[in-house]
Design a protein around this motif. Structure first.
Motif, PDB file in Angstrom:
ATOM      1  N   ARG A 158      48.669 -14.936  23.184  1.00 13.93           N
ATOM      2  CA  ARG A 158      49.177 -14.684  24.579  1.00 13.93           C
ATOM      3  C   ARG A 158      49.370 -13.063  24.596  1.00 13.93           C
ATOM      4  NH1 ARG A 158      54.802 -17.173  23.157  1.00 13.93           N
ATOM      5  NH2 ARG A 158      55.193 -15.162  23.344  1.00 13.93           N
ATOM      6  N   VAL A 159      49.348 -12.614  25.309  1.00 17.18           N
ATOM      7  CA  VAL A 159      48.415 -11.150  25.603  1.00 17.18           C
ATOM      8  C   VAL A 159      50.151 -10.134  25.468  1.00 17.18           C
ATOM      9  CG1 VAL A 159      48.409  -9.023  26.980  1.00 17.18           C
ATOM     10  CG2 VAL A 159      47.391 -11.843  27.622  1.00 17.18           C
ATOM     11  N   ASP A 160      51.569 -10.967  25.871  1.00 17.15           N
ATOM     12  CA  ASP A 160      52.213 -10.384  25.274  1.00 17.15           C
ATOM     13  C   ASP A 160      52.719 -10.515  24.322  1.00 17.15           C
ATOM     14  OD1 ASP A 160      52.715 -12.924  25.299  1.00 17.15           O
ATOM     15  OD2 ASP A 160      54.866 -12.481  25.894  1.00 17.15           O
ATOM     16  N   GLN A 161      52.455 -11.433  23.518  1.00 17.30           N
ATOM     17  CA  GLN A 161      52.623 -11.989  21.880  1.00 17.30           C
ATOM     18  C   GLN A 161      51.551 -10.553  21.026  1.00 17.30           C
ATOM     19  OE1 GLN A 161      51.279 -14.984  20.156  1.00 17.30           O
ATOM     20  NE2 GLN A 161      52.299 -15.259  18.423  1.00 17.30           N
ATOM     21  N   ARG A 181      49.696  -7.813  22.134  1.00 13.46           N
ATOM     22  CA  ARG A 181      50.548  -6.394  22.095  1.00 13.46           C
ATOM     23  C   ARG A 181      51.738  -6.503  21.356  1.00 13.46           C
ATOM     24  NH1 ARG A 181      50.427  -5.932  28.777  1.00 13.46           N
ATOM     25  NH2 ARG A 181      48.126  -5.865  29.433  1.00 13.46           N
ATOM     26  N   PHE A 182      52.657  -6.775  21.653  1.00 14.78           N
ATOM     27  CA  PHE A 182      53.720  -7.063  20.498  1.00 14.78           C
ATOM     28  C   PHE A 182      53.344  -7.397  18.926  1.00 14.78           C
ATOM     29  CE2 PHE A 182      56.944  -8.762  17.318  1.00 14.78           C
ATOM     30  CZ  PHE A 182      57.570  -7.547  17.375  1.00 14.78           C
ATOM     31  N   ARG A 201      50.739  -6.477  17.416  1.00 11.85           N
ATOM     32  CA  ARG A 201      49.138  -5.099  17.995  1.00 11.85           C
ATOM     33  C   ARG A 201      50.368  -3.414  17.574  1.00 11.85           C
ATOM     34  NH1 ARG A 201      44.080  -6.063  21.284  1.00 11.85           N
ATOM     35  NH2 ARG A 201      43.360  -7.457  19.814  1.00 11.85           N
ATOM     36  N   SER A 202      51.559  -4.069  17.861  1.00  9.04           N
ATOM     37  CA  SER A 202      52.724  -2.696  18.434  1.00  9.04           C
ATOM     38  C   SER A 202      53.176  -2.880  16.696  1.00  9.04           C
ATOM     39  CB  SER A 202      53.332  -2.573  19.326  1.00  9.04           C
ATOM     40  OG  SER A 202      54.541  -4.069  18.821  1.00  9.04           O
TER      41      SER A 202
END
Length: 245
Positions: free
Chosen positions: A194-197, A199-200, A202-203
């Motif tokens: 999932r893209v949001d996962q 991104r999280f 990676r942050s």
């Protein structure tokens, strides 16, 4: 199972390997790879070709002329929090280590510290530049080419690690925590869909690289299992972080 000739392998370290893709280098009689590494830990042995390969503990013992050598190499998984197979067995009786054992422990600690600063943690993307310490480069080159540190070099490295001038975040325990968290976050990022996962995660990884620390809340949010005292050594007096993002 088929193996190379005894004595043709040199144990280098115990390290993390990707449990999703890494297989033991030992092969069965039909030529297939023997097993995987569900815990993500492997013994890394160097072959006569100069390359390094992952082995499980039993397979490593099979190919080594002196299996006890596996107990004499640096362990980069020491701060992981997996359940050990022998965790429920009675603790062995402790004895005072011999002078030779103490010397070996010091050499392994020094070797691991050099490799953590010059390779393992230094290779984390966008890591803060203070990790890489040019004064250790000559010793690092000696290690990666198969050499061992002299007693004087061991003493020098340990003096650097223990110096008050070396911040707590750049000492061995915290660097091991950073390396462990980095590896586990990389595994999660590679397996996320999932893209949001992504991104999280990676942050969090970027935060780890910049600050060399994660809070308990960040560790829990990422879903990684760490040592119960992970990153506490980064704040020897304060007791923990006060900020998250």
């Amino acid at each position: 199972m088929t193996h190379p000739t005894h004595g043709s392998w040199t144990p280098v370290r115990k390290d993390f390997v990707d449990p999703a893709s890494t297989r033991c280098h030992a092969r069965n009689a039909k030529g297939g790879r023997h097993h995987g590494f569900p815990e993500g830990h492997a013994y890394i042995l160097r072959g006569l070709d100069g390359h390094e390969y992952p082995f499980g503990p039993e397979c490593a013992c099979e190919v080594l002329a002196v299996p006890e050598a596996l107990d004499q190499i640096p362990d980069y998984t020491e701060r992981d929090a997996v359940k050990r197979i022998d965790a429920d067995l009675p603790a062995p009786v402790r004895r005072k280590p011999s002078a030779a054992e103490q010397e070996l422990a010091r050499r392994n600690a020094a070797t691991r510290y050099v490799v953590l600063r010059m390779e393992k943690v230094a290779a984390v993307p966008r890591v803060q530049p203070t990790v890489l310490f040019p004064a250790l480069d000559e010793l690092y080159q000696r290690i990666v080419t198969g050499g061992t540190l002299t007693n004087a070099q061991v003493q020098r490295v340990l003096a650097i690690e223990r110096s008050q001038a070396t911040p707590p975040k750049l000492k061995s325990t915290n660097l091991l925590d950073v390396y462990t968290a980095h590896v586990k976050l990389e595994w999660l990022i590679a397996g996320a869909n999932r893209v949001d996962q992504i991104r999280f995660l990676r942050s969090l990884h970027d935060w780890l690289a910049r600050h060399l620390v994660l809070s308990a809340a960040q560790i829990a949010a990422a879903g990684i299992v760490m040592h119960p005292h992970a990153f506490r050594s980064a704040w020897p007096s304060e007791g923990g972080p006060t900020e998250l993002f």
